[in-house]
Design a protein around this motif. Structure first.
Motif, PDB file in Angstrom:
ATOM      1  N   VAL A  98       0.868  -1.184   0.000  1.00 26.65           N
ATOM      2  CA  VAL A  98       0.000   0.000   0.000  1.00 26.65           C
ATOM      3  C   VAL A  98       0.905   1.235   0.000  1.00 26.65           C
ATOM      4  N   VAL A  99       0.297   2.385  -0.292  1.00 21.59           N
ATOM      5  CA  VAL A  99       1.057   3.642  -0.302  1.00 21.59           C
ATOM      6  C   VAL A  99       0.711   4.415   0.963  1.00 21.59           C
ATOM      7  N   VAL A 100       1.731   4.895   1.656  1.00 16.95           N
ATOM      8  CA  VAL A 100       1.511   5.668   2.884  1.00 16.95           C
ATOM      9  C   VAL A 100       2.190   7.030   2.739  1.00 16.95           C
ATOM     10  N   HIS A 101       1.430   8.072   2.990  1.00 20.53           N
ATOM     11  CA  HIS A 101       2.003   9.429   3.052  1.00 20.53           C
ATOM     12  C   HIS A 101       1.836   9.956   4.471  1.00 20.53           C
ATOM     13  N   VAL A 102       2.920  10.387   5.067  1.00 20.35           N
ATOM     14  CA  VAL A 102       2.872  10.983   6.409  1.00 20.35           C
ATOM     15  C   VAL A 102       3.287  12.443   6.252  1.00 20.35           C
ATOM     16  N   THR A 103       2.378  13.344   6.542  1.00 23.83           N
ATOM     17  CA  THR A 103       2.611  14.776   6.295  1.00 23.83           C
ATOM     18  C   THR A 103       2.474  15.563   7.587  1.00 23.83           C
ATOM     19  N   PRO A 104       3.491  16.368   7.933  1.00 27.49           N
ATOM     20  CA  PRO A 104       3.342  17.218   9.128  1.00 27.49           C
ATOM     21  C   PRO A 104       2.230  18.246   8.932  1.00 27.49           C
ATOM     22  N   ILE A 105       1.518  18.543   9.985  1.00 28.00           N
ATOM     23  CA  ILE A 105       0.531  19.633   9.952  1.00 28.00           C
ATOM     24  C   ILE A 105       1.125  20.794  10.745  1.00 28.00           C
ATOM     25  N   ASP A 106       1.375  21.884  10.060  1.00 31.19           N
ATOM     26  CA  ASP A 106       1.958  23.055  10.710  1.00 31.19           C
ATOM     27  C   ASP A 106       0.899  24.150  10.687  1.00 31.19           C
ATOM     28  N   THR A 107       0.140  24.232  11.743  1.00 31.20           N
ATOM     29  CA  THR A 107      -0.996  25.159  11.763  1.00 31.20           C
ATOM     30  C   THR A 107      -0.515  26.602  11.795  1.00 31.20           C
ATOM     31  N   MET A 108      -1.039  27.407  10.896  1.00 32.01           N
ATOM     32  CA  MET A 108      -0.703  28.820  10.833  1.00 32.01           C
ATOM     33  C   MET A 108      -1.697  29.594  11.707  1.00 32.01           C
ATOM     34  N   VAL A 109      -1.199  30.278  12.710  1.00 35.07           N
ATOM     35  CA  VAL A 109      -2.086  31.049  13.584  1.00 35.07           C
ATOM     36  C   VAL A 109      -1.816  32.531  13.383  1.00 35.07           C
ATOM     37  N   GLY A 110      -2.845  33.237  12.976  1.00 32.16           N
ATOM     38  CA  GLY A 110      -2.672  34.662  12.705  1.00 32.16           C
ATOM     39  C   GLY A 110      -3.804  35.471  13.260  1.00 32.16           C
TER      40      GLY A 110
END
Lengths: 167, 174
Positions: B162-174
């Motif tokens: 299977v294909v796995v993508h692990v992506t960081p979530i960098d929340t932008m707070v403004g």
């Protein structure tokens, strides 16, 4: 220097459209210093707009330098900012000082070209992409009386492959 | 203290379920909290928090009448509200591949052992009915870091095709 109060949604004033700055005065300079102090009192925050503290003029501060993994221009005071070019789209998660305890996914332009004055009235042009471009678009929305809540992408739809490919 | 109930509801999908259930709760002076309402296959599912001054038995009785009409099954539990306690995810995991039994069990077991606290998981079966594809998305907090999680899941990907993508979530707070 003074810490300014942040307006919190559903405060109706956050929907007000801000007016261009006409006079680059010492008073403006002092306000920007207060806004900067307020901005830096929130760790992790990368931008603030004047209407968030109840001043409905087109003034935005952005500083992504605390996140060096993202290409950035450092601390910016953007007066009367205007995006003159948009390209691409990108989905990313946003939060807001004026909307506590909630974050959501928002689609923004991936690349922008921006014209703005500094606090002394001198005009500059910036080419920005990714995270910094997102921050600027979020803050300029405040000048138009818009919140990131107005641009939320439905959670389940945001997960479809077609949308992921548009990143 | 506020009287919060969790309503769990499922039944064959049809137009009007949300409106009729919401109206029944509103008639009981119910105030909704966080909810998840979605179609899964040919079924419609609801999990919702409702705060009402009425007793659980009164809510049960009112909903029973509505659900009998719509041929829906439901369950009520007394719960603590716990609103305004959102946890921010720092990682998004997408997995896709030919449908096979055990993808969720293995992926979540590996993720758990790699320190992931899942905040949200959604999956779909798509593609041709004769050759279905499974798509899984998770968001959560990577307690041991994203690299550890990614390494574990990439081994899982190789072993299970299977294909796995692990992506960081960098929340932008403004």
């Amino acid at each position: 220097m003074a810490l300014l109060n942040i307006l919190v949604y559903p405060d109706e004033r956050l929907k007000q459209v801000s007016q261009p700055v006409k006079k680059f005065s010492e008073e403006l300079n002092q306000f920007v210093k207060d806004l900067e102090e307020t901005f830096h009192s929130f760790p992790g925050c990368v931008g603030i707009a004047a209407p968030q503290v109840g001043r409905f003029e087109r003034i935005v501060l952005v500083d992504v330098s605390q996140k060096p993994q993202h290409v950035n221009h450092g601390f910016l005071v953007l007066v009367n900012p205007e995006i003159i070019f948009y390209d691409g789209t990108s989905l990313g998660r946003e939060g807001c000082l004026s909307v506590p305890n909630y974050t959501g996914r928002v689609q923004r332009a991936k690349l922008i070209v921006l014209k703005a004055h500094d606090v002394n009235g001198e005009q500059h042009e910036f080419r920005m992409s990714g995270y910094e471009a997102r921050a600027v678009q979020h803050e300029i929305d405040h000048l138009e009386g818009k919140l990131f809540l107005d641009r939320l992408v439905n959670r389940r739809n945001a997960l479809t492959k077609r949308t992921e490919l548009s990143l | 203290m506020k009287n919060w109930l969790m309503l769990t509801l499922v039944g064959k999908d049809q137009a009007g379920i949300v409106a009729k259930i919401s109206q029944a709760l509103f008639d009981l002076k119910g105030n909704l909290g966080e909810t998840s309402m979605t179609r899964l296959g040919g079924n419609f599912t609801i999990m919702l928090m409702v705060c009402t001054p009425e007793k659980k038995s009164t809510v049960q009785e009112k909903l029973q009448a509505v659900c009998d009409d719509l041929e829906l099954f439901f369950h009520l539990d007394e719960i603590e509200g716990g609103l305004h306690q959102h946890v921010e995810p720092d990682v998004r995991i997408s997995i896709h591949g030919a449908d096979q039994a055990g993808i969720v069990a293995q992926a979540t077991d590996i993720s758990n052992k790699a320190g992931l606290n899942i905040l949200n998981l959604e999956s779909d079966v798509v593609g041709h009915p004769g050759n279905p594809v499974y798509i899984l998305h998770m968001e959560g907090v990577a307690g041991n870091g994203i690299e550890v999680l990614d390494k574990s899941l990439q081994i899982f990907a190789l072993e299970n095709d299977v294909v796995v993508h692990v992506t960081p979530i960098d929340t932008m707070v403004g």
